[in-house]
Design a protein around this motif. Structure first.
Motif, mmCIF file in Angstrom:
data_model
loop_
_atom_site.group_PDB
_atom_site.id
_atom_site.type_symbol
_atom_site.label_atom_id
_atom_site.label_comp_id
_atom_site.label_asym_id
_atom_site.label_seq_id
_atom_site.Cartn_x
_atom_site.Cartn_y
_atom_site.Cartn_z
ATOM 1 N N GLU A 1 -1.487 -0.171 17.404
ATOM 2 C CA GLU A 1 -2.900 -0.541 17.528
ATOM 3 C C GLU A 1 -3.176 -1.971 17.069
ATOM 4 O O GLU A 1 -4.070 -2.633 17.590
ATOM 5 C CB GLU A 1 -3.781 0.438 16.762
ATOM 6 C CG GLU A 1 -3.554 0.453 15.276
ATOM 7 C CD GLU A 1 -3.928 1.769 14.632
ATOM 8 O OE1 GLU A 1 -4.948 1.811 13.928
ATOM 9 O OE2 GLU A 1 -3.198 2.763 14.831
ATOM 10 N N GLN B 1 -11.939 7.761 8.034
ATOM 11 C CA GLN B 1 -10.597 7.212 8.162
ATOM 12 C C GLN B 1 -10.390 6.589 9.540
ATOM 13 O O GLN B 1 -9.842 5.485 9.660
ATOM 14 C CB GLN B 1 -9.545 8.303 7.929
ATOM 15 C CG GLN B 1 -8.117 7.798 8.087
ATOM 16 C CD GLN B 1 -7.093 8.904 7.929
ATOM 17 O OE1 GLN B 1 -6.266 8.867 7.037
ATOM 18 N NE2 GLN B 1 -7.137 9.888 8.804
ATOM 19 N N SER B 2 -10.826 7.273 10.587
ATOM 20 C CA SER B 2 -10.691 6.737 11.937
ATOM 21 C C SER B 2 -11.480 5.448 12.098
ATOM 22 O O SER B 2 -11.025 4.500 12.739
ATOM 23 C CB SER B 2 -11.148 7.770 12.965
ATOM 24 O OG SER B 2 -10.323 8.913 12.944
ATOM 25 N N ASP C 1 -12.237 3.313 9.683
ATOM 26 C CA ASP C 1 -11.564 2.259 8.928
ATOM 27 C C ASP C 1 -10.303 1.781 9.640
ATOM 28 O O ASP C 1 -9.946 0.598 9.565
ATOM 29 C CB ASP C 1 -11.234 2.758 7.518
ATOM 30 C CG ASP C 1 -12.466 2.818 6.629
ATOM 31 O OD1 ASP C 1 -13.425 2.074 6.874
ATOM 32 O OD2 ASP C 1 -12.473 3.625 5.677
ATOM 33 N N ARG C 2 -9.614 2.671 10.340
ATOM 34 C CA ARG C 2 -8.474 2.231 11.151
ATOM 35 C C ARG C 2 -8.935 1.341 12.299
ATOM 36 O O ARG C 2 -8.279 0.354 12.637
ATOM 37 C CB ARG C 2 -7.717 3.439 11.702
ATOM 38 C CG ARG C 2 -6.737 4.053 10.748
ATOM 39 C CD ARG C 2 -5.950 5.168 11.400
ATOM 40 N NE ARG C 2 -5.042 4.682 12.437
ATOM 41 C CZ ARG C 2 -4.228 5.471 13.131
ATOM 42 N NH1 ARG C 2 -4.212 6.790 12.911
ATOM 43 N NH2 ARG C 2 -3.425 4.975 14.050
ATOM 44 N N ARG D 1 -0.984 0.851 6.154
ATOM 45 C CA ARG D 1 -0.524 1.796 7.168
ATOM 46 C C ARG D 1 0.663 1.217 7.914
ATOM 47 O O ARG D 1 0.613 0.101 8.423
ATOM 48 C CB ARG D 1 -1.640 2.143 8.153
ATOM 49 C CG ARG D 1 -1.239 3.288 9.057
ATOM 50 C CD ARG D 1 -2.300 3.705 10.053
ATOM 51 N NE ARG D 1 -1.848 4.897 10.748
ATOM 52 C CZ ARG D 1 -0.944 4.886 11.734
ATOM 53 N NH1 ARG D 1 -0.425 3.747 12.157
ATOM 54 N NH2 ARG D 1 -0.555 6.020 12.290
ATOM 55 N N THR E 1 2.992 1.704 11.044
ATOM 56 C CA THR E 1 3.249 2.349 12.326
ATOM 57 C C THR E 1 4.721 2.713 12.454
ATOM 58 O O THR E 1 5.072 3.783 12.970
ATOM 59 C CB THR E 1 2.831 1.418 13.471
ATOM 60 O OG1 THR E 1 1.431 1.158 13.373
ATOM 61 C CG2 THR E 1 3.120 2.038 14.823
ATOM 62 N N TYR F 1 -5.805 8.955 1.588
ATOM 63 C CA TYR F 1 -7.118 8.469 2.026
ATOM 64 C C TYR F 1 -8.210 9.429 1.554
ATOM 65 O O TYR F 1 -9.232 9.004 1.012
ATOM 66 C CB TYR F 1 -7.158 8.305 3.544
ATOM 67 C CG TYR F 1 -8.470 7.720 4.014
ATOM 68 C CD1 TYR F 1 -8.579 6.373 4.307
ATOM 69 C CD2 TYR F 1 -9.616 8.511 4.128
ATOM 70 C CE1 TYR F 1 -9.790 5.821 4.708
ATOM 71 C CE2 TYR F 1 -10.823 7.971 4.517
ATOM 72 C CZ TYR F 1 -10.911 6.634 4.808
ATOM 73 O OH TYR F 1 -12.113 6.095 5.192
ATOM 74 N N VAL G 1 -8.090 -0.508 5.672
ATOM 75 C CA VAL G 1 -6.754 -0.187 6.160
ATOM 76 C C VAL G 1 -6.078 -1.471 6.622
ATOM 77 O O VAL G 1 -6.616 -2.208 7.458
ATOM 78 C CB VAL G 1 -6.810 0.836 7.311
ATOM 79 C CG1 VAL G 1 -5.417 1.104 7.867
ATOM 80 C CG2 VAL G 1 -7.437 2.146 6.823
ATOM 81 N N SER H 1 -2.352 -3.166 8.102
ATOM 82 C CA SER H 1 -1.024 -2.931 8.650
ATOM 83 C C SER H 1 -0.009 -3.728 7.840
ATOM 84 O O SER H 1 -0.365 -4.633 7.078
ATOM 85 C CB SER H 1 -0.962 -3.361 10.116
ATOM 86 O OG SER H 1 -1.042 -4.775 10.216
#
Length: 709
Positions: free
Chosen positions: A255, A300-301, A303-304, A412, A414, A447, A459, A461
């Motif tokens: 993402e 959470q979604s 913030d992603r 996070r 991946t 989380y 969040v 990466s």
């Protein structure tokens, strides 16, 4: 490039006049205008309408939609239809079909059935994209473009894709001797003597191979979207933006990587409504699926989504009513659409767009509900959308330049997620079967701990972690940093985490962090590898747990644990060097080891969680690692169990509080400072109860002496 609605927040819907059972364009647009919708998404699913035969184009059918939208002040997000190919293309070029791991080609009849790397497909895709964008780029209604839709559905096993994978390996490793060493191909006689001996991925069992294959697949998706974005920009007008709609659970998507070529991140965010949005919900876990369960997964979604570019984002699809299928009819309760819309705004959304305006009367998604049902008559849901749009408009100035607050950053990975899909550390609950959703469960558990503790999250990466600057700069910006199950990590990343803590940050590590290298090979050193000194603990063994274990706080540790806190699924056999135990397992064998520890390190601190905490244990850890954060947000004190509070700063520097009541009972929440309701103008003193009805939300602005509501 500028996003035309960054200063405010828009409510919108996907709209397909071409799907309607009879001509009702003017009626639909009037209803949209009456509801206050500010944007519609069009055109992305109907290549066969744009080009009914090879080289025969019909581009004018959309003009009345754009003209009518413009007349009513509704902006348009124009989609390219490359994810849904027409029958004539499939029949003319069957060789472009996706080849699956089994060797079977995907039969035509759904969508995304083609290998988008195929030069043949690209030729046809470029032709239709250039025709559509060239025709409508100058239309005043067009605000931006969505290229493709939900890319990365399949891992492509086509021969040409495998050939490009081998070419990538040659470029990265140089020769097969290096590949043999890096992947450990001595095992099971997998050593190669030439590149043409590399076996195809459908038979692979080597973890390093699998991780490299997943990286390659994600890079192909990223390149495809970047290719389309560059093409669209050649034709787009100044000020028009380019995005795509991501479904982050797709197997061939990174993402963060795919969004680098786009102007703004956008995606779908679906959730399970009705009682699944009730709080409190102490037992809910993230199942890793597309439809999150629980309020914390909604956040959470969101913030992603913001984390994809560390910037405001668009929600191009979310629930209007029921989602999923003909057997899952669970429309949101009264008030829940409004709650969710404001929650998304609180976490940085600049567009909340429903999929879709009208419920379809045919096709696979007949029972995926829109703002209008099959009757096409406006009802309760349309009325709630109208209220939301009116509130967005009324709060426009207060929402300008909104920047969500965050007290902790979660890293996070991946690649760790991919590695765990191949070799999961956890079993599917109640079974001994490996759970490919292990990473989502672990990340979600931590989380949720911060969410339950009332802490807000950013969040990051792994690449963004490195882009944030030096260890000192990272520590200054993010006083608390959590690295849940950062399994596949190179030495540079682990050194940055070490330096971050030494420079003054509080680093929370978990089991499996630092265990493997960037090739997903277990490190040949005592765990947690390069982080052993910083953590002050090591372990030589670990175990899955067949049943949850109670945990107790270590005497004098400062960790506050309730009587029901438990450790689940996993236990590292932590041996303390110079750390302080925080909690112990209550068990005759596992009780010899601490479940969590902490250590002062340089100017900072490292806390280590050697297990998967349940909700109570995770919230206690969250409270512990954020207790000493300087300059933190004012606390709302004892909130009713159904209430959440999120906050953000606007362009004027004002703090906005978004206060939700996720339940049936009317409650009151007490702000820590004087506030005014952005929508009603009501004022409340610090500590005064702010009433909330069932499934209600308040948007409050903290009052400065020179401010007005």
């Amino acid at each position: 490039m500028s996003i035309s609605h960054t200063d405010g927040v828009l409510l919108g819907a996907a709209y397909y006049a071409e799907y309607q059972p009879y001509e009702r364009l003017e009626a639909d647009l009037d209803l949209m205008a009456d509801a206050g919708l500010g944007l519609i998404r069009v055109g992305e699913s109907v290549w066969s309408t744009w080009e009914p035969q090879d080289g025969v184009f019909d581009l004018e059918w959309l003009l009345p939609v754009l003209d009518g939208a413009h007349q009513r002040g509704i902006r348009v997000l124009l989609g390219t239809p490359t994810y849904a190919v027409p029958p004539w293309l499939q029949r003319k070029h069957p060789e472009i079909a996706v080849r699956l791991r089994s060797g079977r080609s995907v039969a035509w009849g759904a969508r995304q059935e083609v290998d988008f790397t195929s030069p043949v497909f690209r030729r046809y895709a470029e032709r239709i994209v250039r025709r559509i964008v060239g025709r409508y780029a100058t239309h005043p209604a067009v605000a931006g473009y969505q290229v493709d839709n939900e890319p990365g559905l399949h891992l492509l096993h086509n021969p040409e894709v495998f050939a490009s994978f081998v070419a990538r390996l040659k470029q990265r490793y140089g020769d097969v001797a290096t590949l043999n060493e890096r992947w450990g191909l001595t095992y099971w006689s997998h050593r190669l003597s030439s590149w043409d001996e590399l076996w195809p991925p459908e038979g692979n069992t080597t973890p390093s191979y699998d991780l490299a294959w997943r990286r390659h697949q994600a890079d192909l998706t990223t390149e495809f979207i970047a290719w389309q974005a560059a093409m669209v920009r050649e034709l787009a007008q100044p000020g028009q933006y380019v995005t795509t709609c991501l479904a982050v659970t797709r197997p061939a998507v990174d993402e963060v990587g795919v969004n680098r070529a786009l102007d703004v991140a956008a995606g779908n965010l679906y959730y399970t409504a009705q009682d699944e949005l009730a709080l409190p919900d102490p037992g809910r876990r993230h199942d890793g699926g597309w439809f999150g369960q629980g309020v914390w997964q909604l956040f959470q979604s969101a913030d992603r989504a913001r984390g994809a570019k560390q910037a405001p984002y668009l929600i191009t699809e979310t629930n209007a009513t029921s989602i999923g299928g003909s057997h899952t009819n669970h429309p949101p309760y009264e008030g829940q659409l409004r709650q969710v819309a404001w929650a998304l705004v609180a976490r940085g959304a600049r567009l909340v767009e429903y999929w879709h305006w009208h419920t379809l009367h045919y096709g696979h998604e007949t029972y995926w509900g829109g703002l209008l049902g099959h009757s096409l008559e406006p009802g309760r849901v349309h009325g709630e959308a109208r209220r939301i749009a009116g509130e967005f408009a009324a709060a426009r100035e207060a929402l300008r330049g909104l920047e969500p607050d965050a007290e902790v950053a979660l890293v996070r990975s991946t690649e760790s997620d991919w590695a765990f899909q191949h070799q999961p550390p956890l079993a599917v609950p109640g079974t001994l079967n490996p759970d490919p959703r292990s990473y989502a469960r672990i990340f979600g558990a931590f989380y949720k701990g911060f969410f339950d503790a009332g802490r807000q999250v950013r969040v990051l990466s792994v690449p963004q972690l490195h882009e944030a600057g030096t260890a000192e700069e990272l520590a200054a910006r993010h006083p608390v940093l959590v690295a849940p199950a950062l399994y596949a990590a190179d030495d540079a990343t682990l050194a940055l985490l070490d330096g971050y803590a030494h420079a003054g940050g509080h680093l929370l590590l978990t089991f499996r962090t630092g265990y493997a290298d960037e090739e997903a090979r277990a490190r040949a050193e005592v765990a947690p590898g390069p982080l052993r000194t910083a953590a002050g603990v090591h372990y030589l063994e670990y175990s899955n747990l067949r049943a949850p274990l109670p945990v107790r706080a270590a005497e004098g540790s400062g960790l506050v644990l309730g009587p029901g806190a438990r450790a689940e699924e996993w236990a590292d056999g932590l041996v303390v060097a110079d750390a302080q135990p925080l909690a112990y397992y209550e068990h005759p064998h596992f009780g010899q080891w601490p479940a969590a520890t902490t250590k002062a390190y340089g100017r900072g601190r490292v806390t280590y969680a050697g297990t998967l905490p349940d909700s109570a244990f995770a919230a206690a850890l969250a409270e512990f690692v954020t207790a000493d954060v300087a300059g933190g947000l004012p606390r709302w004190g004892d909130r009713p169990a159904s209430v959440t509070v999120a906050s953000a700063r606007n362009a004027d520097g004002d703090r906005l509080w978004f206060v939700h009541n996720w339940g049936w009972e009317a409650v009151a929440a007490r702000p820590p400072e004087e506030v005014a309701d952005v929508l009603s103008g009501e004022r409340f003193a610090g500590g005064q109860g702010v009433p909330l009805g069932s499934w209600d939300v308040r948007v409050l602005r903290a009052q400065r002496r020179d401010s007005r509501p």
